[in-house]
Design an enzyme around this catalytic site. Sequence first.
Site, PDB file in Angstrom:
ATOM      1  N   ASN A 191      -9.111   2.982   6.232  1.00  0.00           N
ATOM      2  CA  ASN A 191      -8.370   2.926   7.495  1.00  0.00           C
ATOM      3  C   ASN A 191      -8.940   1.902   8.466  1.00  0.00           C
ATOM      4  O   ASN A 191      -8.675   1.965   9.670  1.00  0.00           O
ATOM      5  CB  ASN A 191      -8.353   4.311   8.158  1.00  0.00           C
ATOM      6  CG  ASN A 191      -7.480   5.289   7.398  1.00  0.00           C
ATOM      7  OD1 ASN A 191      -6.593   4.893   6.660  1.00  0.00           O
ATOM      8  ND2 ASN A 191      -7.735   6.572   7.579  1.00  0.00           N
ATOM      9  N   LYS A 212     -12.564   5.805   8.051  1.00  0.00           N
ATOM     10  CA  LYS A 212     -13.094   5.530   6.712  1.00  0.00           C
ATOM     11  C   LYS A 212     -12.718   4.100   6.343  1.00  0.00           C
ATOM     12  O   LYS A 212     -11.842   3.493   6.994  1.00  0.00           O
ATOM     13  CB  LYS A 212     -12.528   6.520   5.690  1.00  0.00           C
ATOM     14  CG  LYS A 212     -11.009   6.528   5.584  1.00  0.00           C
ATOM     15  CD  LYS A 212     -10.537   7.582   4.591  1.00  0.00           C
ATOM     16  CE  LYS A 212      -9.012   7.604   4.487  1.00  0.00           C
ATOM     17  NZ  LYS A 212      -8.517   8.623   3.547  1.00  0.00           N
ATOM     18  N   LYS A 249       4.901   4.631   2.035  1.00  0.00           N
ATOM     19  CA  LYS A 249       4.423   3.354   1.531  1.00  0.00           C
ATOM     20  C   LYS A 249       4.427   2.326   2.658  1.00  0.00           C
ATOM     21  O   LYS A 249       5.011   2.543   3.715  1.00  0.00           O
ATOM     22  CB  LYS A 249       5.297   2.886   0.365  1.00  0.00           C
ATOM     23  CG  LYS A 249       5.251   3.819  -0.840  1.00  0.00           C
ATOM     24  CD  LYS A 249       6.035   3.249  -2.006  1.00  0.00           C
ATOM     25  CE  LYS A 249       5.935   4.152  -3.218  1.00  0.00           C
ATOM     26  NZ  LYS A 249       6.676   3.602  -4.388  1.00  0.00           N
ATOM     27  N   ASP A 261     -10.134  10.469  11.008  1.00  0.00           N
ATOM     28  CA  ASP A 261     -10.103   9.962   9.632  1.00  0.00           C
ATOM     29  C   ASP A 261     -10.604   8.516   9.570  1.00  0.00           C
ATOM     30  O   ASP A 261      -9.982   7.663   8.932  1.00  0.00           O
ATOM     31  CB  ASP A 261      -8.691  10.067   9.044  1.00  0.00           C
ATOM     32  CG  ASP A 261      -8.701  10.073   7.514  1.00  0.00           C
ATOM     33  OD1 ASP A 261      -9.777  10.314   6.928  1.00  0.00           O
ATOM     34  OD2 ASP A 261      -7.634   9.856   6.917  1.00  0.00           O
ATOM     35  N   LYS A 290       5.644   0.827   7.665  1.00  0.00           N
ATOM     36  CA  LYS A 290       5.313   2.058   6.960  1.00  0.00           C
ATOM     37  C   LYS A 290       6.552   2.934   6.947  1.00  0.00           C
ATOM     38  O   LYS A 290       7.136   3.203   7.991  1.00  0.00           O
ATOM     39  CB  LYS A 290       4.166   2.773   7.685  1.00  0.00           C
ATOM     40  CG  LYS A 290       3.796   4.134   7.115  1.00  0.00           C
ATOM     41  CD  LYS A 290       2.674   4.758   7.945  1.00  0.00           C
ATOM     42  CE  LYS A 290       2.334   6.155   7.479  1.00  0.00           C
ATOM     43  NZ  LYS A 290       1.268   6.777   8.306  1.00  0.00           N
ATOM     44  N   GLY A 348       0.819  -1.213   0.000  1.00  0.00           N
ATOM     45  CA  GLY A 348       0.000   0.000   0.000  1.00  0.00           C
ATOM     46  C   GLY A 348       0.845   1.251   0.000  1.00  0.00           C
ATOM     47  O   GLY A 348       2.059   1.206   0.139  1.00  0.00           O
ATOM     48  N   LYS A 349       0.176   2.396  -0.169  1.00  0.00           N
ATOM     49  CA  LYS A 349       0.873   3.668  -0.137  1.00  0.00           C
ATOM     50  C   LYS A 349      -0.085   4.770   0.268  1.00  0.00           C
ATOM     51  O   LYS A 349      -1.306   4.644   0.111  1.00  0.00           O
ATOM     52  CB  LYS A 349       1.511   3.991  -1.488  1.00  0.00           C
ATOM     53  CG  LYS A 349       0.528   4.240  -2.618  1.00  0.00           C
ATOM     54  CD  LYS A 349       1.266   4.615  -3.895  1.00  0.00           C
ATOM     55  CE  LYS A 349       0.282   4.889  -5.031  1.00  0.00           C
ATOM     56  NZ  LYS A 349       0.975   5.285  -6.278  1.00  0.00           N
ATOM     57  N   GLY A 350       0.486   5.853   0.821  1.00  0.00           N
ATOM     58  CA  GLY A 350      -0.301   7.013   1.202  1.00  0.00           C
ATOM     59  C   GLY A 350       0.299   8.263   0.607  1.00  0.00           C
ATOM     60  O   GLY A 350       1.124   8.207  -0.314  1.00  0.00           O
TER      61      GLY A 350
END
Length: 343
Positions: A157, A154, A42, A152, A58, A36-38
């Site tokens: 998350n 959602k 990552k 946050d 992370k 994954g990445k934000g």
Amino acid sequence: MGSGQSTSKKKQKERNRRSENREVNFEDFLILRAIGKGSLGKVCIVKKKDTDKMYAMKYTSKNQCLEKDAFRNVLREIEILSSLEHPFLVNLWFTFQDEEDMFMVVDVLLGGDLRYHIQQEGQFSETRVCLYLCELALALDYLLSKCILHRDIKPDNILLDENGHAHITDFNTAIVLRDGELATSMSGTKPYMAPEVFDCALDRCLGYTFPADWWSLGVCCYEMLCAALLTVECSGRMNTLEHAKKHSYLATVDFSAIYEKNVKPTFIPSKDHLNCDPTFELEEMIIESKPLHKKKKRLSKRYSRRDPDDSSSSEEEPSPFQIGLASIQEQYIIYNREKELEK
């Protein structure tokens, strides 16, 4: 044969003794794959070499962190996560850094996030959503007891473990609110923000507090007939665990059994494949200019190019960017949950 086993045990003890006397670093982990990445970093799956335990790691670029003025958020996230431990949160285990990145090592949850499963399956059953709601309500109640507003909540998350239980992750925008303090910034993801967050941005109210997270949970669970989570006026919204327990929809729920994970989820994530978008792995291998699996070789080359006798660089006036990197190096918080548990 016995002699060989004795020698092996001695070597293991010596490795354990050496590891106890230093901080955890990048070399302690075997990088397995990207998942994954934000906006700043990552996430990859790793294995800690001395224990063979799996984690999610992370990593955040220091350069990007400076460019986006996000270092304070990173520090706050570590401060918050290092104070938490709950069965329905993604718990922090280690933090460390090198020249390029800051690292946070957390529980690995291989069941994928709810966004992925919504995209794969569409609508969930009421029984399934009810369990998620109860598990996440227990997590939010715990955060409330610690005076923490996540900001946050959602589907992205909310991660599932391999048995199908839900966990809250990503505390990048979380804050601590004590003694009647109010949050005032417009933080989070707009489709999941509570009405009072928008009202605050429009100067219609002084600020907002913990009920905002429960609205976001309501948006995530909109399929269910539990409209009390989506009451516009925060004073009338379900916003505590005790309030949730009194609702007719949850009146028969055994929250103690849920907390102990004795209620079996109706959905078990597949163990045949990783429950995430495979493009993350392809991007890391093909597109990424500084792939994580080549970090050791990259840094080694950088060190070898430096002339130890060359003092000219130290005489030059450092740039603001170099000063910023030095500040990150100095202020980054090092954490080790293994050591905490040994105390």
